[in-house]
Every structure is written in structure tokens, then in C-alpha cells.
Design an enzyme around this catalytic site. Structure first.
Site, PDB file in Angstrom:
ATOM      1  CD  GLU A 189       7.302   1.554  25.902  1.00  9.55           C
ATOM      2  OE1 GLU A 189       6.300   0.912  26.766  1.00  9.55           O
ATOM      3  OE2 GLU A 189       8.097   1.359  25.971  1.00  9.55           O
ATOM      4  CD  GLU A 190      11.583   2.387  27.611  1.00 10.57           C
ATOM      5  OE1 GLU A 190      10.738   3.886  28.338  1.00 10.57           O
ATOM      6  OE2 GLU A 190      11.661   1.404  28.210  1.00 10.57           O
ATOM      7  CG  ASP A 216      11.933  -1.230  29.992  1.00 14.33           C
ATOM      8  OD1 ASP A 216      11.441  -1.635  28.771  1.00 14.33           O
ATOM      9  OD2 ASP A 216      11.900   0.022  30.634  1.00 14.33           O
ATOM     10  CG  HIS A 235      13.566   3.160  32.543  1.00 11.88           C
ATOM     11  ND1 HIS A 235      12.191   3.861  32.643  1.00 11.88           N
ATOM     12  CD2 HIS A 235      12.994   2.228  31.910  1.00 11.88           C
ATOM     13  CE1 HIS A 235      11.837   3.460  31.270  1.00 11.88           C
ATOM     14  NE2 HIS A 235      11.813   2.408  31.016  1.00 11.88           N
ATOM     15  CG  HIS A 239       9.748  -1.557  24.544  1.00  9.36           C
ATOM     16  ND1 HIS A 239      10.519  -0.842  24.329  1.00  9.36           N
ATOM     17  CD2 HIS A 239       8.896  -1.552  24.916  1.00  9.36           C
ATOM     18  CE1 HIS A 239      10.593  -0.347  26.144  1.00  9.36           C
ATOM     19  NE2 HIS A 239       9.492  -1.108  26.857  1.00  9.36           N
TER      20      HIS A 239
END
Lengths: 336, 335
Positions: B197-198, B167, B307, B59
Site C-alpha cells: 500500500e505504501e 500504520d 511512518h 494493508h
């Protein structure tokens, strides 16, 4: 029936590791079907031709809840994580069966106070599995990290009532196997034994896409209300018949499924109960939203202590579910 | 390896355009086909020896915020896009909107806090300060709905890399490297750079439905948790120990045959690797399973502090993940 349920429930096949139960089911039904397929995710799809131009799909998930070994310490103790809705409280004092070895679940605690506190606030960080091996190397040979395990719990025959791990949803598998064995379908019958229900209705999400059935029914366990201080907000009683689901937290059964099952039960004096489940869901939720939408519902077996090592059902409910579904499959009236 | 460049780009969920453009420019001449779907996924493909379809997915989006209001005093209130620990973002530099106007995530100074130091901040207390004193100074520059991304500040030091958005720009970089290696692919391979995606695996859902792959690899950058305060058995993975192979995570049990096959290849090839020890958190693998019914396996680079505005990675893990994937993509899967 008892033998079949025993065989199915005592097989170890947690979500994502269904090959063993799939082979057993296929072996049970292979002489009674017109064909089968195993799809990419591992769902087993079998069919029996009928004479009508309609298709009926019956689904039961073949996976069970379990655990996965994630880490082994220097002394050979195994850390685990849940696979599906398995409570650490149900693991207290229980036994886990891995493919090569069994293990005992222990709780951390340096002092009595620590132990009591850990039990009060139990989570997967506080428990471990002891396979009786004193070192990491030997433990990793027996249970390499990534190995799946299930409850090690016996089949208990109490007469009318039977108890085992994995009644959820091997009892649904047993019911559909019996329907396949006993019926000469009028409608084209598809039976799906789906994978990975317990981690989030995975297998059933795509299993009906190519079949495009006119009606789909998930056969699964449901809760109970008939134990001391049982939940008064719903009515689910063991032995009073299979439950025709109206609603749970994941789906509302199509009225056409509800009325069809109810009218067959009424006409044939089959006991049944009506289910409004406060919390929970079945594959009907994803069958319903497949493709352009499928008319779907759930037929449930009231089950005590669901997701514990000892799930109890009443055989009368199981037999009556089989009778009801055989009549639906053989009935020469339109599904819709 | 494009980690440095990719982690300097703003691309929070729903605003992946700049990441997509960067990737498209890098790969468009090196693939047989490339297209962008309705949701913004970038899909490129190359034919392999076998006509079966493999989808390999990373992603493009990162966690961040969105401007939800411009307040009277010129401060921006925000809503999070993706899972963010607010304690980790206070005082950090951000970039707001298409024009990437710099701002600071402001909060009460420590001198003026007492018991509130003990509680994590609430979203109501977090405001973005772009140096404006009233709403009219902001209007015209920033609109409600603009993205707020952590400012890129990447650094390579010896075998360590740090930067934001690892990420999953780590995964994106691996996919670009795999394309550039011009491998003799075993299967017709779809390289998918997915969106959102998140926010709930949204992009991969439609991408896999379109491709209908026979199987898939999801390439991620995953939590390590090898901080000193965590005992070993509480960690999810560790830096420097190679690619992380996931047996099961939220909402999907990774495919057993792929899991066993990849472990076997890693062992045979002497590539260090580790099994993920925690199961919380999902990936595009679930979306792929429920939308196309394809089995998949998640392979990740371990990373600390994901994150947050600064993640840390060990470059050897990147190299070993690339090495493993380079072998997997040219081999026929053993069933």
C-alpha cells in the site's frame, strides 16, 4: 441550448456527491434512450440502439470541483479542504454554496502585513468560510463536518459566449444530451456520465469495462490561449470550433479517432481546431487503458478560466461539437 | 488484540511474508476459505446471510528502506520504501534482511555540525551501520535488495500503546479480532490483508479486481496531528476521540451512502467518532474504486507519529473502532 447549460451548470454536484446532477441528466434524456443503468460508483450509463454491429461510447464527467467542510471552531467559522483541483486563490472573495447555507470565504491575518503575506502565500490553512453564524452548535447543524460545497457563481449570458461555474464538464454533459436527443444512431450509442473525474478519473476507470466499446470519446473542456499574454506554445481559440485533441499530459488520442472526427468535420464544413494541450488530462486516459484497451480520444471545448467560478465557453463551439458527434453517430461507415 | 505481536514483526512494503504468516496462522482455522494471490495479498472469507460481497481491507506493509548498496567501508546505503521523514529516523535501530541483522541509522554527530543542523538530512548522508568496517565483512550476511525495517519496541502504558508500524498493523489486528469474534455476518465478507500500500496501493488493486466486491471498508491507522504545536483546526484527527471517518482523501471521495450510514450507526450506538479534517494522502479505497468500481469508506484508528519508528495510539480508539466495525459487519447496509 442555453437553458440546458444553465440548468446543468447551476446544479451543485461536486465529486462524489453527484446524485442531484445525475437525476437532472436522467430526466433530460429518459425519453430519448433505450435503457440506462447506474453502476456501483454512481456512473450513469445510457444507451440507444443502432443498426450496426459496432459500439461507440461518449463520456462526459458530471462532477465538478468543490470543497469539503472539515472543522468548525467555537465561533462558527468553517475550515475547508479542496475536492479536486480548486485553487485557494480562486476562492478569495468568492462565495461557497453548501446544501443548507451559503458562506463567504475569508482570509486569516492579524495585521495588514499578515493579511498581505497570507494572500501572497495563500493555502487552505489560511482561509475559512463564514456562514454568518456566531456559534459552533448552530454552524454544525447547518454544515456538519464532511459536508461538500461548490462555488456559488451565476450563469452569465453574454450572447455568443456564456459563463458559469462547472462548465467543466457540464458543457460536455450538455453536448452529449443534445446528441442523444437529436440523433438516430447507426452505431450502438453508449453515453456515460461519469463520477469523480476531478479527484483522479475515478468513475471512468471502470465504466467502459462491461460495455467494451469499439471506440470511446471523452467530451470535456480544455484550456485557451487567446487572452492577453496567453500561452504562445499552444493554440486554442474560443469560437474557432471544437478541438480535436492530439495529446495532453494523460493521453495521446488514437489516430483513428482523430482522423474520423477530422474527416467528418472537413466533409461537412464544420469548423474545428487541433489541440495539443500542455498540461491536463481527461477520462480518455483511463478509457484507453480499460480491459484490453479501447480506441479512445477527446473532443474538447476551449474554455477560459477553467476551475475558476467563472468558466467561459463559446456557444458556436458547443453547437459545432454537437453537429460533429451527431454525424459520427449517424454515419453509416465503420468506426474502425 | 494483536497489536503488540504484529508491530514487532518486520514487514516493509514488498517483504510482507512474516506478517502474512503470522496472520495466516491466527485465522486459518476460523475462516471458510483462505488464499494468497500472486502479489502476496492474503484473502480470507466467511459466508454471510446475504450473498452480496463486502471486502474489508487492511494493508500489512509498513514503511522502511531497502539496501541499495554495500559500500567499501561496510556501511549500507538505502532507498526508502514509502513516505519517511528522514529527520525522524536518525540514530534509530533497524533490522536488515531475512536474518534481521541489527543496525543503526547513522548520521553526522551533532558536535560536528554547524549550519547543516538547519537542513534536513539527504538520503546520500544516511548510512546503516551494522558494525562492519569493510565490504567483505558484510557480504554473505546482507545482500543488495534486502529490506531494512525499524526494530520493534512496543510498549503498553495505561491506556496508551506505542510501537512501530502501527500504520497499518492496527488495521490488521482489528481484522483478526473481527474474524475471531465469529460474528453473524450480514454479507459474504472478504478479509483482505493487502501488500505494498505504501508504495502506491498496489496490492488492493488486484485483490479487489479478483473479489469484485459490492462495497468495501478500508481499515487504516491514520495521522492525528494533535501535537501541542498544532492548533485544533490544523489537526487531522485526535487521539481518544474514537474512530476516524474519512469523507474524502487523495484520489477518491468516499461513498456518500456508506459515510452517512456509518455516522448514523456510530451515533445510535453511542460510539465516539470523528471526521477526518485533512484530505492529503490516499488509501486502498482509491485502488478498489478504480479497479473494481466498488464504493468504499475508510475507517481509521487515529495515531501520532505514523511512518516514524515509534507511533502512539490510545487503546480506547482501538476498542471503539472494533466496536463500530463489529456492529457494521452484522448489519444490512441501509440504502
Amino acid at each position: 441550448m442555453k437553458d440546458l447549460v444553465k440548468k446543468l451548470t447551476q446544479t451543485s454536484s461536486p465529486s462524489g456527491r453527484e446524485s442531484e446532477i445525475r437525476n437532472i441528466i436522467l430526466d433530460e434524456v429518459k425519453d430519448f434512450i433505450d435503457g440506462y443503468e447506474i453502476d456501483k460508483l454512481g456512473n450513469l450509463i445510457v444507451w440507444k440502439k443502432g443498426r450496426s454491429d459496432e459500439k461507440l461510447l461518449l463520456d462526459a464527467h458530471m462532477d465538478e470541483i468543490g470543497v469539503v467542510a472539515t472543522y468548525i471552531d467555537d465561533k462558527g467559522f468553517i475550515r475547508i479542504e479542496p475536492v479536486g483541483g480548486i485553487s485557494p486563490y480562486n476562492l478569495l472573495g468568492s462565495t461557497i454554496s453548501f446544501p443548507n447555507v451559503k458562506g463567504i470565504v475569508g482570509v486569516e491575518g492579524e495585521t495588514q502585513e499578515d493579511l498581505a503575506k497570507n494572500i501572497r502565500e495563500l493555502n487552505f490553512d489560511k482561509i475559512f468560510v463564514d456562514i454568518g453564524v456566531g456559534d459552533k452548535e448552530r454552524a454544525e447543524e447547518l454544515v456538519p463536518p464532511g459536508t461538500f460545497g461548490v462555488y456559488d457563481a451565476p450563469f452569465i449570458d453574454l450572447g455568443e459566449r456564456i459563463v458559469s461555474k462547472a462548465m467543466d464538464d457540464r458543457i460536455g454533459c450538455a453536448i452529449i444530451i443534445e446528441v442523444l436527443k437529436r440523433s438516430k444512431p447507426y452505431h450502438n450509442l453508449y453515453a456515460t456520465f461519469s463520477v469523480q473525474e476531478e479527484v483522479g478519473l475515478v468513475g471512468a476507470s471502470t465504466v467502459a469495462f462491461n460495455i467494451k466499446p469499439d471506440m470511446a470519446i471523452a467530451v470535456d473542456v480544455t484550456s485557451y490561449s487567446d487572452t492577453p499574454k496567453g500561452n504562445k506554445r499552444m493554440s486554442l481559440i474560443l469560437g474557432k470550433g471544437p478541438a480535436i485533441k492530439i495529446k495532453d499530459s494523460a493521453s495521446i488520442s488514437d489516430r483513428r479517432v482523430v482522423e474520423k472526427l477530422r474527416s467528418i468535420a472537413e466533409k461537412n464544413n464544420i469548423p474545428y481546431q487541433i489541440e495539443v494541450l500542455l498540461r491536463g488530462g481527461t477520462n480518455a486516459a483511463v478509457l484507453q487503458t480499460t480491459g484490453e484497451g479501447i480506441v479512445s480520444g477527446t473532443l474538447s471545448i476551449p474554455t477560459r478560466y477553467v476551475h475558476s467560478p467563472h468558466e467561459m465557453v463559446d456557444l458556436k463551439d458547443v453547437e459545432n461539437a454537437v453537429r460533429l458527434l451527431v454525424l459520427l453517430v449517424e454515419g453509416e461507415e465503420k468506426l474502425l | 488484540m494483536y497489536i503488540k505481536e504484529l508491530t514487532e514483526i518486520s514487514g516493509v512494503s514488498g517483504y510482507e511474508k512474516k506478517v502474512r504468516e503470522f496472520i495466516k496462522n491466527k485465522i486459518k482455522e476460523k475462516v471458510e476459505g483462505i488464499e494468497e494471490d500472486g502479489l502476496g495479498n492474503l484473502i480470507a472469507w466467511k459466508r454471510g446471510k446475504n450473498s452480496k460481497k463486502l471486502m474489508i481491507c487492511a494493508h500489512m506493509d509498513e514503511v522502511g528502506f531497502m539496501v541499495s548498496n554495500i559500500e567499501e567501508d561496510g556501511k549500507l546505503s538505502v532507498i526508502p520504501l514509502g513516505g519517511i521523514d528522514l529527520r525522524a529516523v536518525i540514530g534509530k535501530k533497524v533490522l536488515v534482511g531475512e536474518n534481521e541483522i541489527p543496525g543503526i541509522i547513522g548520521y553526522k554527530p551533532v558536535h560536528l555540525q554547524r549550519s547543516d543542523l538547519l537542513t534536513p538530512p539527504s538520503l546520500n548522508d544516511i548510512k546503516i551501520d551494522i558494525g562492519a568496517t569493510k565490504r567483505s565483512e558484510v557480504e554473505g550476511k546482507i545482500k543488495i535488495g534486502d529490506f531494512v525495517a525499524f526494530a520493534g519496541n512496543s510498549m503498553i502504558h495505561a491506556e496508551w500503546f506505542s510501537g512501530k508500524a502501527l500504520d497499518n498493523r492496527g488495521g490488521c489486528s482489528l481484522l483478526i479480532d473481527l474474524i475471531e469474534k465469529n460474528l453473524d455476518l450480514a454479507y459474504t465478507t472478504y478479509f483482505v490483508f493487502s501488500v505494498q500500500e505504501e508504495l502506491g496501493l498496489r496490492g488492493a488493486r488486484v485483490a479487489s479486481e479478483r473479489i469484485n466486491p459490492d462495497f468495501a471498508f478500508v481499515i487504516e491507522t491514520t495521522t492525528s496531528g494533535d501535537n501541542p504545536e498544532f492548533p485544533e483546526d490544523r489537526r487531522s484527527s485526535e487521539l481518544g476521540k474514537g474512530p476516524v471517518i474519512t469523507p474524502v482523501h487523495s484520489g477518491y471521495v468516499n461513498d456518500e451512502r456508506l459515510f452517512n450510514w456509518v455516522l448514523k450507526i456510530a451515533k445510535e450506538s453511542n460510539i465516539p467518532h470523528q471526521i477526518k479534517r485533512r484530505t492529503v494522502g490516499g488509501t486502498d479505497a482509491r485502488a478498489i474504486a478504480v479497479s473494481s468500481g466498488a464504493p468504499s469508506l475508510v475507517i481509521s484508528i487515529p495515531s501520532r507519529y505514523i511512518h516514524s519508528p515509534l507511533c502512539v495510539m490510545n487503546l480506547s480508539d482501538y476498542e471503539n473502532t472494533l466496536k463500530l466495525l463489529s456492529i457494521l459487519l452484522v448489519k444490512e447496509e441501509e440504502r
